[in-house]
Scaffold this motif. Structure first.
Motif, PDB file in Angstrom:
ATOM      1  N   THR A  24       0.403   1.444 -13.867  1.00 55.25           N
ATOM      2  CA  THR A  24       0.179   1.638 -12.433  1.00 55.25           C
ATOM      3  C   THR A  24       0.566   0.380 -11.667  1.00 55.25           C
ATOM      4  O   THR A  24       1.622   0.314 -11.049  1.00 55.25           O
ATOM      5  CB  THR A  24      -1.275   2.024 -12.164  1.00 55.25           C
ATOM      6  N   SER A  76      -6.913  -4.194  -9.347  1.00 52.47           N
ATOM      7  CA  SER A  76      -5.567  -4.700  -9.127  1.00 52.47           C
ATOM      8  C   SER A  76      -5.568  -6.226  -9.035  1.00 52.47           C
ATOM      9  O   SER A  76      -6.486  -6.836  -8.488  1.00 52.47           O
ATOM     10  CB  SER A  76      -4.964  -4.094  -7.864  1.00 52.47           C
ATOM     11  N   SER A  84      -1.069  -4.652  -3.719  1.00 52.40           N
ATOM     12  CA  SER A  84      -1.177  -4.679  -5.173  1.00 52.40           C
ATOM     13  C   SER A  84       0.120  -5.174  -5.795  1.00 52.40           C
ATOM     14  O   SER A  84       1.222  -4.835  -5.346  1.00 52.40           O
ATOM     15  CB  SER A  84      -1.494  -3.279  -5.702  1.00 52.40           C
ATOM     16  N   GLU A 126      -1.720   2.689  -7.653  1.00 50.29           N
ATOM     17  CA  GLU A 126      -2.969   2.740  -8.393  1.00 50.29           C
ATOM     18  C   GLU A 126      -3.193   4.155  -8.939  1.00 50.29           C
ATOM     19  O   GLU A 126      -2.565   5.115  -8.518  1.00 50.29           O
ATOM     20  CB  GLU A 126      -4.146   2.330  -7.490  1.00 50.29           C
TER      21      GLU A 126
END
Length: 324
Positions: free
Chosen positions: A30, A138, A146, A175
């Motif tokens: 992610t 993150s 992020s 995410e």
């Protein structure tokens, strides 16, 4: 500055840091995560500290396999179906905690549920070698974008952490999607790296949206953590029948007569205080005291997060709307 090591060279150093209660930035499918041992309160406090101006919202606990997941949480049939369909991968499930699972309450923000995900690649291998779940939000400063590369992590957090594991650009770049099963239905708590339609195809029904009250998972609006007892902040005295949540070496007047007493950190260490916060609040709430008096905690560093959570605990109880 943090050392940057490629995934093929980083395993042993990452394990040594994690076993020592430190944090490591790792690649996942992610985004890059800032990982710490989810059973170690000091390690989890370091995550919040490194991210800066944190609020103690729930973190995702990352697992290596289903056996580890089922030691931590209780799976209903629909959640199990989702896990088998999408793990390892960018799906997070919010589940009831299994009693005695060893997860530090700072990970779950004092909730009785936990957000779980099983990552692919280096993250999964690292967790399997460590033998314990990793909390890993993150790897970026609070409020910043992020990070999807090791270089982005180092540019942001490099002065605050010791190691960034370089796995190249993350393939998903968003995410994880967060889902919670509610009876015979499932609710989308946060859109992310798996499209809602893919999830709906597996479960054979539409995901519920909206309607969730309070904070149940990362990425949601924050709400106050409210024990059953009332909470009185910046206490200089302790009233009759009150429990006392202390900090540091100086005591509120009348502290010896408190109905219950716990000190977040005798030495005034904010990292230790953050690690103890939720468990101590819960212990004092169970004491039967109607009010928990809280001694002043400085706002420096992690003190800002501690005071943020305490102020939410002390908020009027008829105010149930989430706040930012």
């Amino acid at each position: 500055m943090a050392e940057i090591l490629a995934v093929g060279e980083a395993m042993e150093q990452a394990l040594a840091l994690l076993r020592g209660g430190d944090v490591v930035a790792i690649p996942t499918e992610t985004v890059y995560g800032l990982a710490g041992d989810a059973t170690n309160g000091i390690a989890v406090a370091r995550i919040f500290e490194a991210k800066g101006r944190p609020r103690f919202n729930p973190l995702i606990a990352h697992v290596a396999d289903m056996a580890m997941a089922e030691r931590i949480a209780l799976f209903d049939p629909l959640s199990k179906k989702l896990a088998l369909a999408f793990w390892p991968g960018p799906l997070t499930l919010v589940l009831p905690q299994r009693p005695g699972n060893g997860i530090h309450p700072l990970v779950t923000a004092g909730l009785d549920t936990i957000a779980l995900r099983m990552p692919r690649g280096f993250g999964g291998e690292l967790i399997a070698r460590l033998g314990r779940p990793l909390a890993a939000p993150s790897a970026n400063s609070s409020g910043k974008i992020s990070a999807t590369t090791a270089q982005a992590v180092a540019a942001d957090l490099g002065a605050r952490i010791k190691l960034v594991v370089d796995g190249g650009a993350t393939p998903v770049g968003l995410e994880s999607t967060i889902v919670k099963v509610e009876g015979s239905a499932a609710r989308l708590l946060r859109p992310g790296g798996i499209a809602a339609g893919e999830i709906e195809a597996v479960i054979g029904m539409k995901l519920l949206r909206g309607g969730a009250v309070g904070v149940e998972a990362p990425g949601m609006l924050a709400s106050h953590y409210a024990p059953g007892a009332a909470v009185r902040l910046n206490a200089g005295t302790v009233g009759e029948g009150e429990a006392l949540l202390a900090f540091g070496s100086r005591r509120a007047e009348g502290w010896r007569h408190a109905a219950a007493f716990l000190n977040l950190s005798v030495s005034g260490d904010l990292r230790e205080a953050a690690s103890n916060l939720f468990a101590y609040m819960q212990d004092l709430d169970r004491s039967g005291a109607r009010t928990i008096a809280v001694e002043p905690v400085p706002f420096d560093g992690l003190g800002e997060a501690i005071n943020d959570r305490l102020s939410r605990a002390a908020a009027p109880r008829d105010n149930t709307q989430p706040t930012t």
